[in-house]
Design a protein around this motif. Structure first.
Motif, PDB file in Angstrom:
ATOM      1  N   LEU A 180       0.891  -1.292   0.146  1.00  0.00           N
ATOM      2  CA  LEU A 180      -0.109   0.085   0.008  1.00  0.00           C
ATOM      3  C   LEU A 180       0.873   1.307  -0.081  1.00  0.00           C
ATOM      4  O   LEU A 180       0.625   2.272  -0.629  1.00  0.00           O
ATOM      5  N   GLN A 181       2.166   1.143   0.654  1.00  0.00           N
ATOM      6  CA  GLN A 181       2.888   2.384   0.846  1.00  0.00           C
ATOM      7  C   GLN A 181       3.588   2.877  -0.487  1.00  0.00           C
ATOM      8  O   GLN A 181       3.856   3.929  -0.584  1.00  0.00           O
ATOM      9  N   LYS A 182       3.646   1.988  -1.450  1.00  0.00           N
ATOM     10  CA  LYS A 182       4.237   2.476  -2.861  1.00  0.00           C
ATOM     11  C   LYS A 182       3.056   3.520  -3.615  1.00  0.00           C
ATOM     12  O   LYS A 182       3.653   4.449  -4.531  1.00  0.00           O
ATOM     13  N   PHE A 183       1.831   3.446  -3.418  1.00  0.00           N
ATOM     14  CA  PHE A 183       1.163   4.154  -4.240  1.00  0.00           C
ATOM     15  C   PHE A 183       1.068   5.654  -4.028  1.00  0.00           C
ATOM     16  O   PHE A 183       0.913   6.627  -4.897  1.00  0.00           O
ATOM     17  N   PRO A 184       1.541   6.542  -3.003  1.00  0.00           N
ATOM     18  CA  PRO A 184       1.378   7.695  -2.515  1.00  0.00           C
ATOM     19  C   PRO A 184       2.427   8.424  -3.707  1.00  0.00           C
ATOM     20  O   PRO A 184       2.056   9.348  -4.213  1.00  0.00           O
ATOM     21  N   VAL A 185       3.510   7.835  -3.952  1.00  0.00           N
ATOM     22  CA  VAL A 185       4.755   8.371  -4.894  1.00  0.00           C
ATOM     23  C   VAL A 185       4.129   8.701  -6.243  1.00  0.00           C
ATOM     24  O   VAL A 185       4.650   9.686  -6.642  1.00  0.00           O
ATOM     25  N   ILE A 186       3.248   7.962  -6.723  1.00  0.00           N
ATOM     26  CA  ILE A 186       2.923   7.649  -8.175  1.00  0.00           C
ATOM     27  C   ILE A 186       1.427   8.465  -8.252  1.00  0.00           C
ATOM     28  O   ILE A 186       0.897   8.394  -9.478  1.00  0.00           O
ATOM     29  N   ALA A 187       0.808   9.037  -7.260  1.00  0.00           N
ATOM     30  CA  ALA A 187      -0.491   9.323  -7.278  1.00  0.00           C
ATOM     31  C   ALA A 187      -0.727  10.266  -8.306  1.00  0.00           C
ATOM     32  O   ALA A 187      -2.006  10.533  -9.024  1.00  0.00           O
ATOM     33  N   LYS A 188      -0.032  11.396  -8.540  1.00  0.00           N
ATOM     34  CA  LYS A 188      -0.233  12.510  -9.229  1.00  0.00           C
ATOM     35  C   LYS A 188       0.315  12.375 -10.661  1.00  0.00           C
ATOM     36  O   LYS A 188       0.028  13.175 -11.483  1.00  0.00           O
ATOM     37  N   ASN A 189       0.687  11.157 -11.066  1.00  0.00           N
ATOM     38  CA  ASN A 189       1.403  10.885 -12.437  1.00  0.00           C
ATOM     39  C   ASN A 189       0.800   9.748 -13.310  1.00  0.00           C
ATOM     40  O   ASN A 189       1.675   9.205 -13.980  1.00  0.00           O
ATOM     41  N   MET A 190      -0.402   9.422 -13.206  1.00  0.00           N
ATOM     42  CA  MET A 190      -1.029   8.380 -13.593  1.00  0.00           C
ATOM     43  C   MET A 190      -2.008   8.558 -14.614  1.00  0.00           C
ATOM     44  O   MET A 190      -3.118   8.074 -14.863  1.00  0.00           O
ATOM     45  N   ILE A 191      -1.730   9.796 -15.331  1.00  0.00           N
ATOM     46  CA  ILE A 191      -2.813  10.046 -16.716  1.00  0.00           C
ATOM     47  C   ILE A 191      -3.046   8.830 -17.486  1.00  0.00           C
ATOM     48  O   ILE A 191      -4.077   8.638 -18.194  1.00  0.00           O
ATOM     49  N   ASN A 192      -2.164   7.958 -17.793  1.00  0.00           N
ATOM     50  CA  ASN A 192      -2.239   7.151 -18.748  1.00  0.00           C
ATOM     51  C   ASN A 192      -2.976   5.762 -18.449  1.00  0.00           C
ATOM     52  O   ASN A 192      -3.422   4.766 -19.112  1.00  0.00           O
ATOM     53  N   LEU A 193      -3.654   5.921 -17.239  1.00  0.00           N
ATOM     54  CA  LEU A 193      -4.458   4.857 -16.703  1.00  0.00           C
ATOM     55  C   LEU A 193      -5.958   5.052 -16.935  1.00  0.00           C
ATOM     56  O   LEU A 193      -6.957   4.250 -16.825  1.00  0.00           O
ATOM     57  N   LYS A 194      -6.364   6.337 -17.548  1.00  0.00           N
ATOM     58  CA  LYS A 194      -7.363   6.543 -17.738  1.00  0.00           C
ATOM     59  C   LYS A 194      -8.265   5.550 -18.813  1.00  0.00           C
ATOM     60  O   LYS A 194      -8.008   4.854 -19.844  1.00  0.00           O
ATOM     61  N   GLY A 195      -9.579   5.221 -18.003  1.00  0.00           N
ATOM     62  CA  GLY A 195     -10.189   4.206 -18.930  1.00  0.00           C
ATOM     63  C   GLY A 195     -10.031   2.977 -18.441  1.00  0.00           C
ATOM     64  O   GLY A 195     -10.662   1.762 -19.002  1.00  0.00           O
TER      65      GLY A 195
END
Length: 199
Positions: A124-139
């Motif tokens: 669970l702890q690895k998710f905060p680091v990438i939270a704002k950079n995942m535009i490619n996951l849309k859809g």
């Protein structure tokens, strides 16, 4: 090096659990929450392994050409990836590369999510680091299986996990301004009361 294979049959409660969730997911589609309780020593890791592999190849209707979920994410709230859980899920792998343990850093998690790996195992702890950079996951659609119900699933870590997987950055920014609190005990109590009224 000699390797051996063992045929493992699920116990009744494990088989029942996996079948019930698959039936519910086929009927309800994505976006629902399910709670599974296993007592100590009842084979929780095997249940998670069977469920994650079945969800990875699940189609809502027989005529569908796309799987219901793009990736299955198994999340443990222990800071060090649980080797027992990781090995159990890996042992059920029929094709090399289906299971991707995230045991190095958050960049590895970001790459696995973006490339659409079938089953991703992470903390669970690895998710905060990438939270704002995942535009490619849309859809994309994800099934998230959270192992254990420890206190770290409340608060900031849980919020960031939801941010990453919803990829709704405007809502995430609004949420930053609010105090976020998820109380698992309250959630379980509410579920018990709701089911009691329905019975």
């Amino acid at each position: 090096e000699k390797t051996t294979e063992a045929l493992i049959f699920p116990r009744y409660h494990q088989l029942d659990c996996v079948r019930e969730i698959l039936t519910a997911v086929k009927a309800d589609g994505t976006g629902k929450n399910y709670l599974v309780q296993h007592s100590a020593g009842s084979g929780k890791s095997n249940t998670i392994a069977w469920l994650s592999h079945k969800l990875a190849s699940l189609y809502q209707k027989d005529s569908d050409t796309n799987r219901l979920f793009d990736s299955i994410i198994v999340v443990t709230d222990r800071r060090i990836l649980d080797s027992q859980l990781q090995n159990t899920i890996k042992q059920f792998e029929q094709v090399e590369g289906v299971v991707r343990p995230i045991d190095i850093d958050s960049k590895q998690l970001k790459t696995a999510l973006e490339s659409g790996k079938d089953i991703i195992i992470s903390t669970l702890q690895k998710f905060p680091v990438i939270a704002k950079n995942m535009i490619n996951l849309k859809g994309r659609k994800f099934a998230v299986i959270i192992d254990e119900a420890h206190s770290s699933q409340s608060g900031e870590s849980s919020k960031h996990l939801k941010e990453v997987l919803s990829v709704n950055l405007e809502e995430a920014e609004k949420e930053d301004a609010k105090e976020f609190e998820f109380d698992l005990e309250d959630e379980v109590t509410e579920e018990i009361i709701t089911r009691g009224k329905q019975a």
